[in-house]
Structures are given as C-alpha cells and as structure tokens.
Write an enzyme that holds these catalytic residues in place. Structure first.
Site, PDB file in Angstrom:
ATOM      1  N   ASN A  17       0.838  -1.210   0.000  1.00  9.30           N
ATOM      2  CA  ASN A  17       0.000   0.000   0.000  1.00  9.30           C
ATOM      3  C   ASN A  17       0.868   1.253   0.000  1.00  9.30           C
ATOM      4  OD1 ASN A  17      -3.054  -0.423   0.170  1.00  9.30           O
ATOM      5  ND2 ASN A  17      -2.269  -1.993   1.545  1.00  9.30           N
ATOM      6  N   ARG A  68       2.432   1.852  25.879  1.00  7.99           N
ATOM      7  CA  ARG A  68       1.946   2.243  24.553  1.00  7.99           C
ATOM      8  C   ARG A  68       1.989   3.762  24.401  1.00  7.99           C
ATOM      9  NH1 ARG A  68      -0.796  -0.885  21.183  1.00  7.99           N
ATOM     10  NH2 ARG A  68      -1.391  -2.413  22.745  1.00  7.99           N
ATOM     11  N   MET A  93       0.992  -2.567  12.474  1.00  7.16           N
ATOM     12  CA  MET A  93       0.407  -3.589  13.344  1.00  7.16           C
ATOM     13  C   MET A  93       0.476  -3.211  14.820  1.00  7.16           C
ATOM     14  SD  MET A  93      -0.730  -5.484  11.102  1.00  7.16           S
ATOM     15  CE  MET A  93      -1.307  -6.927  11.986  1.00  7.16           C
ATOM     16  N   HIS A 112      -8.272  -1.141   5.722  1.00  8.30           N
ATOM     17  CA  HIS A 112      -8.633  -2.424   6.319  1.00  8.30           C
ATOM     18  C   HIS A 112      -9.171  -3.330   5.210  1.00  8.30           C
ATOM     19  CE1 HIS A 112      -9.950  -5.162   9.435  1.00  8.30           C
ATOM     20  NE2 HIS A 112     -11.115  -5.246   8.826  1.00  8.30           N
TER      21      HIS A 112
HETATM   22  C1  GRF Z   1      -3.263  -4.743   3.929  1.00  7.48           C
HETATM   23  O1  GRF Z   1      -4.098  -5.834   3.619  1.00  7.48           O
HETATM   24  C2  GRF Z   1      -4.022  -3.725   4.731  1.00  7.48           C
HETATM   25  O2  GRF Z   1      -5.371  -3.660   4.392  1.00  7.48           O
HETATM   26  C3  GRF Z   1      -3.846  -4.225   6.137  1.00  7.48           C
HETATM   27  O3  GRF Z   1      -2.550  -4.726   6.184  1.00  7.48           O
HETATM   28  C4  GRF Z   1      -2.146  -5.130   4.885  1.00  7.48           C
HETATM   29  C5  GRF Z   1      -0.873  -4.405   4.579  1.00  7.48           C
HETATM   30  O4  GRF Z   1      -0.302  -4.829   3.376  1.00  7.48           O
HETATM   31  N1  GRF Z   1      -4.126  -3.174   7.083  1.00  7.48           N
HETATM   32  P1  GRF Z   1       0.929  -4.052   2.782  1.00  7.48           P
HETATM   33  O5  GRF Z   1       2.021  -4.028   3.848  1.00  7.48           O
HETATM   34  O6  GRF Z   1       0.473  -2.671   2.411  1.00  7.48           O
HETATM   35  O7  GRF Z   1       1.357  -4.853   1.574  1.00  7.48           O
END
Ligand code: GRF
Length: 220
Positions: A17, A68, A93, A112
């Site tokens: 992304n 956190r 994450m 998401h």
């Molecule tokens: C994607 O599926 C996004 O929707 C989710 O985590 C994944 C990240 O993928 N939140 P990338 O690291 O962008 O390839």
C-alpha cells in the site's frame, strides 16, 4: 493543483500500500508528499521501499518503551518534527492510543481489508470466506478510539468466488486497496472530506458509476 499534503506513513510489513501511494505521488495523480515513513519493524519491506524512493525513514522498536503511550509520544514527536499533516496507517500492526489520536485529530487514516463494519480485526479475509459472504473488499477510514471503527471514507467491493482461498481473496482485495488508498488521500488533499459524526461527507458529492452489483449475477 492542490497544495501538496505532507504525509507520514506508518507500516510494519511488506508495504505494497505504501508503494501504491509512493507511485501515485510520483506519477502526479496524488497531490501529496511522503515526508516520513515510520516503522516499528526494522525488517519491514516498507522500509526498503521507502529508502529506494529516497524518503526519510524512522524506526523505533515499541518493545523498548515502557507503555503504549510512551511509544506513541515518541512517534508523534517524530511525525511533528517532519511537519506531517496527515498520518497514513498502511499495515501498521500496533494499536494507537489517545495520545496519538489527540495529536492528529481527524487526520489519521487506516486501510482495512474488509467491508467494515463487517469483519474488523485480524484474519478478516479468512473470516469473510468462512462466513460465506458473497462480497468482500476494503475500507479506508479515519481512525478513532476503536479497532477499525472510525468514519468510512471509501470502500471497494470484490466478489468472493466459490474456489477462493484466503490467498486468492486477499490478492483480489489488495488490488483494490492500492486504488482506493491514494484516492482517499487525494480527496483529503483537495479539502473535500468533512467528518460529521459517523459519516464522511464529500463535497462536491460523487456518484458511483454502477447502481448495484449482484453475486452471483442476476442474468447469468
Ligand atoms: C493490507 O491488507 C491492509 O489492508 C492491512 O494490512 C495489509 C498491509 O499490506 N491493514 P501491505 O504491507 O500494504 O502490503
């Protein structure tokens, strides 16, 4: 042309992304500049992609912080030092605390891989398959205090096929993620997004090309 919005992108994984956003900035379809890529994972593929594109990077290991909130204070400081206006979570994450939310009110987006509010949380492509959903997809939303609960900016829908696996469905969704995330950011850059309660208003309004979709098709 709209003024370029300064983005801070947070990623923990492969960063496809992030790559889509880098590409959109470079090809001029997105009026934004990635001021900083931040990760909590020194091994993240996202970091390699950012470095290759010549983007400033910052790495902080969350395990080195007491809480956190302490970690988030350090991340916020890093983003503010880079002059970030909009924070993009792209496979980041970590849950973010109120410390973070308060520093960037209405200016944090997440992607998401499900059609929220269905299937928040983790392993959502598998959950959509197991549930027997006929459609899946992805959602870009503003981040609020909950997990995947914030106001929805844009969604894209894909069909779930009978022979789909978690991998094939995830791949189909990911193609759409790479289209909608830059679009959501561009709408922000153009100043067209207004949060009203749970709803995000887009002005002037945009109308979808297709009135409806059915899966399986009605006329096959
Ligand atoms: C994607 O599926 C996004 O929707 C989710 O985590 C994944 C990240 O993928 N939140 P990338 O690291 O962008 O390839």
């Amino acid at each position: 042309m709209a003024r370029k919005v300064r983005i801070g992108a947070l990623a923990s994984g492969g960063g496809t992304n992030l790559q889509a956003i880098i590409d959109a900035c470079q090809n001029g379809s997105l009026d934004a500049e990635i001021a900083l890529v931040f990760t909590n994972n020194p091994e993240a593929g996202a970091l390699k992609r950012a470095r290759k594109a010549g983007i400033a990077c910052s790495v902080l290991d969350h395990r080195e912080f007491q809480s956190r909130e302490d970690f988030d204070r350090a991340v916020v400081q890093t983003l503010q030092d880079a002059g970030v206006e909009l924070v993009i979570l792209a496979g980041f994450m970590r849950l973010i605390s109120e410390v973070f939310l308060d520093a960037f009110p209405g200016r944090i987006m997440n992607i998401h891989p499900a059609l929220l509010p269905a299937f928040p949380g983790l392993h959502v492509q598998r959950k959509a398959l197991e549930y027997g959903a006929r459609f899946a997809g992805c959602t870009v939303h503003f981040v609020d205090k909950g997990v995947d609960t914030g106001p929805i900016i844009i969604q894209a829908v894909v069909p779930v096929l009978d022979d789909d696996t978690e991998e094939s469905l995830s791949a189909r969704i990911l193609v759409q993620e790479h289209r909608v995330y830059p679009r959501a950011i561009q709408l922000f850059a153009e100043g067209r997004l207004q949060i009203e309660g749970r709803r995000v208003r887009i002005s002037p309004p945009l109308t979808p090309a297709e009135a409806s979709l059915a899966n399986p098709p009605l006329d096959a």
